[in-house]
Design an enzyme around this catalytic site. Sequence first.
Site, PDB file in Angstrom:
ATOM      1  N   ASP A 108       0.801  -1.406  -0.004  1.00  0.00           N
ATOM      2  CA  ASP A 108       0.293   0.078   0.158  1.00  0.00           C
ATOM      3  C   ASP A 108       0.965   1.460  -0.162  1.00  0.00           C
ATOM      4  O   ASP A 108       0.659   2.141  -0.738  1.00  0.00           O
ATOM      5  CB  ASP A 108      -0.985  -0.046   1.075  1.00  0.00           C
ATOM      6  CG  ASP A 108      -0.402  -0.220   2.616  1.00  0.00           C
ATOM      7  OD1 ASP A 108       0.823  -0.322   2.585  1.00  0.00           O
ATOM      8  OD2 ASP A 108      -0.881  -0.243   3.499  1.00  0.00           O
ATOM      9  N   ASP A 111       7.251   3.625   3.116  1.00  0.00           N
ATOM     10  CA  ASP A 111       7.674   4.937   4.048  1.00  0.00           C
ATOM     11  C   ASP A 111       9.053   5.096   4.168  1.00  0.00           C
ATOM     12  O   ASP A 111       9.949   5.522   3.444  1.00  0.00           O
ATOM     13  CB  ASP A 111       6.811   4.831   5.213  1.00  0.00           C
ATOM     14  CG  ASP A 111       6.678   5.857   6.469  1.00  0.00           C
ATOM     15  OD1 ASP A 111       7.360   6.877   6.062  1.00  0.00           O
ATOM     16  OD2 ASP A 111       5.916   5.851   7.403  1.00  0.00           O
ATOM     17  N   VAL A 162      -1.799   9.252   6.007  1.00  0.00           N
ATOM     18  CA  VAL A 162      -2.753   9.321   4.982  1.00  0.00           C
ATOM     19  C   VAL A 162      -3.634   7.949   5.364  1.00  0.00           C
ATOM     20  O   VAL A 162      -3.082   6.942   5.719  1.00  0.00           O
ATOM     21  CB  VAL A 162      -2.453   9.406   3.431  1.00  0.00           C
ATOM     22  CG1 VAL A 162      -1.881  10.472   3.085  1.00  0.00           C
ATOM     23  CG2 VAL A 162      -1.487   7.983   3.246  1.00  0.00           C
TER      24      VAL A 162
END
Length: 189
Positions: A108, A111, A162
């Site tokens: 997804d 980071d 988010v």
Amino acid sequence: MSFEIKSMTNINEGIEEILITHEELIKRIEEVGKEISKDYVGKNPLLIALLKGSVPFLSELLNSIYIPMEYECVKVSSYCGTKSTGCVTIEGLNKLSIENRNLIIIEDIVDSGLTIQKTIEALNEYHPASIEVATLLDKPSMRQIENIHPKYICFKIPNKFVVGFGLDFNQQFRNLPYVGVLKPTMYME
Ligand code: 5GP
């Protein structure tokens, strides 16, 4: 650390800003699916989806991959609330037939890069032919592991927490059809 999510009657109330609309997501994922199809002709790729966040991305991606392929899902966890725990756990790899397969990890968001690094290390133990990464979102400014460069990136985003389209805050908001920034007032540490 414990978190409390404020009560809502509509999850859209928890969003400060829509970062990527549903239409933008669908259009870009379709492009990436076609790109994967061209790159993997004759290679029967095995997509390894990292649960749970990548489920909507995987599901949309499958609609535009037109070559023979397979997919499997493994459970990976690294976040608690809005912060990475730095400790990555992967469940379900030992049940897969990975040897000599062309793998594409479906993620997804990348980071720090720690989750992908640990996943690649774990997959390499099973001697695949190749490993690439397809991610819905990339936060390059947050990278701690420098040699992580996903081959397929749908969207690069700034350093904001988010949610939506699979991404959660304490298991909530995965069902938003877009990617948005969570209102800081939605959580209390
Ligand atoms: P990394 O190991 O690269 O630091 O983080 C990867 C994982 O952290 C992702 O699979 C995702 O679960 C979580 N993560 C990182 N950034 C965000 C974010 O902005 N929002 C959400 N909901 N999860 C994130």
